[in-house]
Motif scaffolding. Structure first.
Motif, PDB file in Angstrom:
ATOM      1  N   THR A 198      -4.562   5.279  -0.561  1.00 39.27           N
ATOM      2  CA  THR A 198      -3.861   4.703  -1.713  1.00 39.27           C
ATOM      3  C   THR A 198      -4.736   3.902  -2.677  1.00 39.27           C
ATOM      4  O   THR A 198      -4.212   3.365  -3.658  1.00 39.27           O
ATOM      5  N   GLY A 199      -6.042   3.764  -2.407  1.00 40.74           N
ATOM      6  CA  GLY A 199      -6.872   2.978  -3.324  1.00 40.74           C
ATOM      7  C   GLY A 199      -6.267   1.605  -3.534  1.00 40.74           C
ATOM      8  O   GLY A 199      -5.928   0.904  -2.579  1.00 40.74           O
ATOM      9  N   ASP A 200      -6.088   1.229  -4.810  1.00 34.97           N
ATOM     10  CA  ASP A 200      -5.493  -0.083  -5.102  1.00 34.97           C
ATOM     11  C   ASP A 200      -4.059   0.055  -5.621  1.00 34.97           C
ATOM     12  O   ASP A 200      -3.545  -0.836  -6.303  1.00 34.97           O
ATOM     13  N   HIS A 201      -3.428   1.190  -5.302  1.00 35.75           N
ATOM     14  CA  HIS A 201      -2.068   1.420  -5.801  1.00 35.75           C
ATOM     15  C   HIS A 201      -1.008   0.802  -4.887  1.00 35.75           C
ATOM     16  O   HIS A 201      -0.027   0.212  -5.358  1.00 35.75           O
ATOM     17  N   LEU A 202      -1.210   0.905  -3.585  1.00 35.20           N
ATOM     18  CA  LEU A 202      -0.166   0.563  -2.609  1.00 35.20           C
ATOM     19  C   LEU A 202      -0.825   0.111  -1.312  1.00 35.20           C
ATOM     20  O   LEU A 202      -1.824   0.688  -0.889  1.00 35.20           O
ATOM     21  N   ALA A 203      -0.240  -0.923  -0.690  1.00 31.60           N
ATOM     22  CA  ALA A 203      -0.778  -1.403   0.599  1.00 31.60           C
ATOM     23  C   ALA A 203       0.363  -2.023   1.392  1.00 31.60           C
ATOM     24  O   ALA A 203       1.482  -2.177   0.887  1.00 31.60           O
TER      25      ALA A 203
END
Ligand code: SF4
Length: 291
Positions: free
Chosen positions: A220-225
């Motif tokens: 998700t990279g920096d989109h979702l965590a």
């Protein structure tokens, strides 16, 4: 190497410590939460390792730290941390450790596949550290490098030079400027390899994409965590550099897909069933609309 003279006062006394060069990327507190914690604007040791397993995790955090801010006063075998990476997550998916300061300690992942299935895939770039590169080489090298967005490219050029891997990135995040071989554009999901879907998710950056592997692993990279504090999926409004409303739209588009693992660049990893992930993603979207 961490500097004992600059040991942060927030560390508890004892062997492991964090020094003042910490950039607060939270890698250590996620790898070894029993030892490290975020005490505010930096991390420190809140409890010295009590068991061999905790010592190994602390050594993994030491190796993974992007700024070399973790040190010990006693001698430890560095291979305890080094040899643990790439660290196995599930099936043929690994966490690379060895984060890079240039991507603010962002996490990267390795999919290990035989050559006849297309070979290995690196998702975002770890630090080009000799020990890690050797271990990746032993696992078959890198055939493909998937970049989620412009902030987490780190040492991508060195991996390209070493392994000749084709890099994939979205045009709207400056892929041409980075010299990427396979530049994608538009907002439609795209099957870029076997069992591998590229899904454009503009928001954090304009050309941000996520990658879905086997309808199970979502990079998700920096989109979702995952948010351990709220115990659900989350996104980061304060770093939505391009557009928060667009990031909400991208999240809604993502809700059409099933996955079991969220594997982010920053923030926590999470694994759950597909229905539970669907539930958490819906909660995340509802929460985003209130921010
Ligand atoms: S991994 Fe290193 S830089 Fe990141 S929070 Fe821990 S000590 Fe600080």
């Amino acid at each position: 190497m961490a500097n004992l003279q600059q040991r942060l006062p927030e560390n508890v006394p004892g062997d492991f410590f964090v020094d003042s060069s910490c950039i607060d990327c939270d890698t250590c507190s996620q790898i070894a939460p029993n030892v490290f914690r975020d005490h505010g604007e930096q991390c420190s040791v809140h409890s010295q390792p009590q068991t061999e397993a905790e010592t190994q995790l602390a050594m993994m955090a030491l190796v993974a730290c992007p700024t070399g801010s973790i040190g010990t006063t006693e001698k430890h075998d560095a291979h305890l941390g080094i040899d643990a990476f790439p660290s196995h997550l599930d099936e043929n998916v690994y966490f690379c450790g060895f984060t890079s300061e240039s991507s603010f300690g962002a996490w990267s992942y390795l999919i290990v596949r035989p050559q006849h299935e297309g070979g290995n895939i690196l998702i975002d770039s770890p630090r080009f550290a000799t020990q890690l590169v050797k271990r990746i080489e032993k696992l078959g090298g890198v055939n493909l490098m998937l970049l989620t967005h412009r902030d987490d490219v780190a040492d991508h050029e060195l991996f390209r030079e070493k392994f000749g891997c084709e890099r994939v990135m979205h045009a709207d995040d400056g892929a041409a400027r980075f010299g990427v071989e396979r530049i994608v554009s538009g907002e439609a999901a795209l099957e870029i390899d076997k069992d591998l879907l590229l899904i454009p998710t503009p928001g954090h950056t304009r050309g941000h994409v996520v990658y879905l592997y086997k309808n199970k692993f979502l990079f998700t990279g920096d989109h979702l965590a995952w948010s351990p504090a709220r115990e659900t999926l989350t996104a980061f409004r304060s770093v939505a550099w391009y557009s928060w409303p667009r990031q909400i739209e991208s999240m809604e588009k993502l809700a059409q897909h099933d996955f079991e693992w969220v594997l982010p660049g920053h923030g926590s990893i999470h694994h759950d069933t597909k229905p539970n992930m669907r539930y958490h993603l819906a909660s995340c979207i509802a929460w985003m609309k209130t921010r």
